[in-house]
Structures are given as C-alpha cells and as structure tokens.
Design a protein around this motif. Structure first.
Motif, PDB file in Angstrom:
ATOM      1  N   LEU A  30      -1.845 -10.117   3.057  1.00 37.13           N
ATOM      2  CA  LEU A  30      -0.529  -9.501   2.970  1.00 37.13           C
ATOM      3  C   LEU A  30       0.492 -10.484   2.425  1.00 37.13           C
ATOM      4  O   LEU A  30       0.426 -11.689   2.705  1.00 37.13           O
ATOM      5  N   GLU A  31       1.456  -9.966   1.690  1.00 38.12           N
ATOM      6  CA  GLU A  31       2.625 -10.740   1.270  1.00 38.12           C
ATOM      7  C   GLU A  31       3.735 -10.436   2.280  1.00 38.12           C
ATOM      8  O   GLU A  31       4.237  -9.315   2.337  1.00 38.12           O
ATOM      9  N   THR A  74       8.460  -7.492   6.782  1.00 35.53           N
ATOM     10  CA  THR A  74       7.977  -6.632   5.706  1.00 35.53           C
ATOM     11  C   THR A  74       6.696  -7.239   5.159  1.00 35.53           C
ATOM     12  O   THR A  74       6.671  -8.422   4.800  1.00 35.53           O
ATOM     13  N   VAL A 111       3.372  -6.560   2.453  1.00 36.33           N
ATOM     14  CA  VAL A 111       2.889  -5.785   1.307  1.00 36.33           C
ATOM     15  C   VAL A 111       1.400  -6.028   1.124  1.00 36.33           C
ATOM     16  O   VAL A 111       0.952  -7.188   1.060  1.00 36.33           O
ATOM     17  N   ARG A 130      -1.656  -5.167  -1.492  1.00 38.40           N
ATOM     18  CA  ARG A 130      -1.885  -4.719  -2.867  1.00 38.40           C
ATOM     19  C   ARG A 130      -3.342  -4.293  -3.014  1.00 38.40           C
ATOM     20  O   ARG A 130      -4.262  -5.082  -2.761  1.00 38.40           O
ATOM     21  N   THR A 154       3.143   3.231  -4.702  1.00 36.15           N
ATOM     22  CA  THR A 154       3.460   2.461  -3.498  1.00 36.15           C
ATOM     23  C   THR A 154       3.852   3.416  -2.382  1.00 36.15           C
ATOM     24  O   THR A 154       4.676   4.310  -2.582  1.00 36.15           O
ATOM     25  N   LEU A 201       5.088   3.537   1.795  1.00 34.79           N
ATOM     26  CA  LEU A 201       5.667   2.736   2.879  1.00 34.79           C
ATOM     27  C   LEU A 201       5.295   3.358   4.222  1.00 34.79           C
ATOM     28  O   LEU A 201       5.375   4.577   4.398  1.00 34.79           O
ATOM     29  N   ASN A 245      -0.134   0.164  -3.729  1.00 38.47           N
ATOM     30  CA  ASN A 245       0.365  -0.776  -2.732  1.00 38.47           C
ATOM     31  C   ASN A 245       0.772  -0.048  -1.459  1.00 38.47           C
ATOM     32  O   ASN A 245       1.134   1.131  -1.490  1.00 38.47           O
ATOM     33  N   VAL A 254       3.466  -0.816   1.791  1.00 43.14           N
ATOM     34  CA  VAL A 254       4.497  -1.638   2.414  1.00 43.14           C
ATOM     35  C   VAL A 254       4.544  -1.289   3.900  1.00 43.14           C
ATOM     36  O   VAL A 254       4.695  -0.118   4.259  1.00 43.14           O
ATOM     37  N   ALA A 290       9.919  -3.730  -1.984  1.00 42.39           N
ATOM     38  CA  ALA A 290       9.217  -4.972  -1.633  1.00 42.39           C
ATOM     39  C   ALA A 290       7.971  -5.200  -2.464  1.00 42.39           C
ATOM     40  O   ALA A 290       7.566  -6.347  -2.695  1.00 42.39           O
ATOM     41  N   ALA A 291       7.332  -4.137  -2.933  1.00 41.40           N
ATOM     42  CA  ALA A 291       6.109  -4.280  -3.734  1.00 41.40           C
ATOM     43  C   ALA A 291       6.394  -4.529  -5.202  1.00 41.40           C
ATOM     44  O   ALA A 291       5.463  -4.685  -5.993  1.00 41.40           O
ATOM     45  N   ALA A 324       9.161   2.398  -3.590  1.00 40.36           N
ATOM     46  CA  ALA A 324       8.190   3.188  -2.842  1.00 40.36           C
ATOM     47  C   ALA A 324       8.237   4.641  -3.308  1.00 40.36           C
ATOM     48  O   ALA A 324       9.310   5.214  -3.514  1.00 40.36           O
TER      49      ALA A 324
END
Length: 422
Positions: A70-71, A82, A84, A86, A93, A95, A149, A151, A175-176, A180
C-alpha cells in the motif's frame, strides 16, 4: 428509523452479479482473518478516542497495515490514514471508507473489553476500522487480479466535528492520482446479525441546527406592558414551526424538527431582554435543506414583528443528506446478494433519519452506503439498544463478512468497469 425493510429480489442477470461471481471467495478468505480482526476491534474498543485527533487509533491502523503493498499517507489537519492499493491491471479507482472515532459516552455494557476511559465506541466505528483493515488485506492478496486502484479511507471525526470534509480537502478522493470513480462505506446497526440493508436515493438524513433568539426589552414581571417580552414570541414560534413543517413541505420529502433547547431569564419576577430556542432539523434532500431556513427565518421575523421584537436567526448545516447513487446502490444490492445470498440482503423502503458525514463523499463521487446488522445472538434485535447508547453491543463475529463485503464491492466494481463493452 425506517419501517421493516423489504427483501431485495435477486438479480441474476445484472452485470454486478457476473462480476461478483468472477471474484475470489472473499467470505471464505475473510474467515481466515477473523481472529486477527476481532483482536484489533477489541483493542480499539478498549481505547476509544474522540474527534479528529486520534493518535493511538491512527498508530494501531498503521501497524495493522504494515507489510501490505500500500501507498500510505497520513493527514495534516487530522489523524487520518489514506492507503492506496494499485492493481496489476488497468482500471478505475474505487474508494472504501471506515470511520475511527468514538463518542463521549460512559460504557455500561459490562464486556470484558469495555472501555474504561469515559469514552465509548457506541456507534461501532471500531468494527468499521477493523473491517476496512480486513478489506485491505483481502484485496492486497489479490492485487495481481485487481483492475485499477482501491483507496482505503480511514477517517476520524465522523461524530464531530466532521472528518470527511477535511480529508476531501487534503485530497483523499484523488489519492490514487486520478479521481475516485465510485465510493462505498458500511455502518453497523442493531438487527438480525449478518444481514445487509441499503436503498437507492436518500439513505440517511441531513443534520442541521436551527437557533433563533428573540430580542425585546426587559422589565419587571408585574409590568409587562412597560416591557417588550420576548417569551411569548418564542413560545409562539416553537409551535408555529411544527405547523410550518406540515404545510410548507411535502410528506414525500419529509422534514423532522425537534426543539431541544429553550432559554430565557433566570429570575421569576423579571421579564428577560431576550429568549432563545435551539433545535435539530433533519432533511432528506438538498431542496428541503435550502428551503427550510428561508421559511423558518420569514416565520421568525413575522412573529417577532407582531410582538414588537426582533429575531436573530442562525442556521448551520452539519452534514448533508446521504444520497446513494441509484445505479451504485442497485449494484451494491446485487453484489451482496450474489456473495452472501439474497435472503441476507434487504432493500429498505424508507430512509433512516440519522446522519452521516460519508454524505460529503457521495456529493463528490457516485457510490453507496449500506448497513450491516450486528446484534449479538443473545440479544433480541427488536429490543436491542441503539447506536449511541451506553448499552449498545455489536457482535464482532460479523467482521469477516464486513471485510468481505467491502472487498467484493471494490473488486466487482473495478472488474465490471474495466470489462470490454459489447
């Protein structure tokens, strides 16, 4: 609250159904995580924190996510997390949101993991947090199969002062790297354990605060004719408001008004110079949220003028109505029915009049909010204490299905949206 929800029919032909069928067996995989999720939930339950400053909760979430691909970023103005994920395949994306804060309620459940710090997870946010961690683990295990992705939005402050809006301001929806495309969130409620409920359109009410102060001229209680008594217009206004609700607003777009505060003088032989009221107003559309203060102010000004007084008017929108996107709500009903069985999924006839700041997310992104009922088996769901009660209990045996439901929705949404169009 709504009346008893009606059962949702299965929709085998829906696109969501085929997407859910192609997904991993998230419920089975989540059962293997159940012990860890329950342990995390109970650790959170013992140590609830309030508002937008949740340092211990944030630290526990970060520890629970450690090792996943995760990021991760944390908030600046609040202790949000938060994350992310991938996927290996291109796609949109989505959420997923879980709130983390508790309430200033002194717990009286008698549970062996009950809070002892004067606060309580009386709304189940400890389950929401643990369930979102579970969804992150489930989806991370399938990142090679995942399109697009995901989130993960770990949000403080849902009970106040509000954490969704500042997280949006800090960029959670982007965030991605791209906006989203859809958002989903779940909330536990008392009820038949393991059953899900949602609906298309308005799901929960907007929460608004009305305050009005009538200003007059004080005087001696024996000589009201030499004063401008603000108490009569206050009393008249509070009664007239209830009539206004029934005459200005359609029963098909209802407004719920509760006058919860009245304040005037202290001495019984003194006519005060001012008198005020405060109340909660619940609305189910942007139209009523806009129209109510206009009508309420006109009413206050006219009543004040009739008594020779003036009115000071205040209207505060705390949370807008929680409005499910019809398509995404239908997708949610279909996907949950495919994954868990149609007998466990309810399509609510009526909205719930509680409020939720996930509404801010749904103002920006099409999505759906849904409920997971979680009364312990030894408690009658019909008489169970409600959220925010010091006696409310939630069965953390539902955590596996909660995590699986979020993972299934994210996976199915991105798979469906990435599929070639025929």
């Amino acid at each position: 609250m709504s009346s008893t929800p009606a059962e949702s029919p299965a929709s085998a032909a829906a696109p969501a159904a085929s997407a859910a069928t192609a997904a991993p067996d998230f419920p089975a995989e989540a059962r293997a995580l159940a012990d860890d999720l329950i342990a995390l939930r109970r650790e959170l339950h013992r140590n609830p924190e309030l508002g937008n400053d949740l340092p211990e909760t944030q630290a526990r979430v970060l520890a629970a996510l450690e090792g996943l691909p995760l990021e991760i970023t944390t908030g600046t103005s609040l202790t949000s997390v938060t994350a992310v994920l991938r996927g290996a395949k291109p796609g949109p994306t989505v959420l997923l949101r879980g709130d983390m804060d508790g309430l200033p309620v002194d717990e009286q459940t008698g549970l062996d993991f009950a809070s002892a710090n004067g606060n309580m997870h009386a709304c189940g946010h400890d389950l929401h947090t643990a369930g979102l961690v579970g969804a992150a683990r489930l989806l991370s295990a399938h990142s090679d199969e995942l399109s697009g992705n995901v989130v993960f939005m770990f949000q403080p402050g849902e009970e106040g002062p509000g954490g969704a809006a500042p997280m949006i301001e800090e960029g959670v929806l982007d965030a991605a790297g791209t906006r989203a495309d859809a958002a989903f969130g779940v909330h536990v409620l008392p009820g038949e354990p393991g059953t899900f409920t949602t609906r298309r359109g308005p799901l929960m009410a907007g929460s608004n605060i009305l305050r009005v102060t009538f200003h007059g001229a004080g005087g001696h209680g024996s000589q009201p004719h030499n004063a401008l008594d603000p108490v009569p217009p206050l009393v008249e206004y509070c009664q007239a408001l209830q009539v206004m609700v029934t005459r200005r607003f359609s029963v098909f777009d209802p407004v719920v008004l509760a006058v919860t505060n009245l304040s005037a003088g202290e001495a019984v032989n003194v006519i005060p110079a001012s008198a005020s009221m405060g109340g909660s107003v619940r609305t189910l559309s942007q139209e009523t949220t806009t129209a109510f203060p206009q009508h309420a102010k006109e009413l206050a000004d006219s009543i004040a003028a009739a008594h020779g007084c003036t009115a000071e008017f205040s209207w505060e929108v705390l949370y807008p109505p929680t409005l499910n996107d019809p398509e995404q709500a239908g997708f949610t009903l279909d996907t949950l029915a495919q994954v868990f069985g149609a007998e466990r999924v309810n399509d609510a006839e009526d909205p719930f009049m509680g409020s939720e700041d996930f509404s801010f997310v749904l103002q920006e992104v099409p999505g759906a909010f849904y409920f997971l009922h979680a009364s312990p088996p030894e408690i009658d769901p019909d008489t169970a204490a409600m959220n925010h009660s010091p006696l409310v209990q939630f069965d953390d045996a539902v955590l596996a299905d909660q995590a699986a439901s979020l993972a299934a929705l994210a996976f199915a949404h991105n798979t469906r949206a990435s599929a070639p169009q025929g």
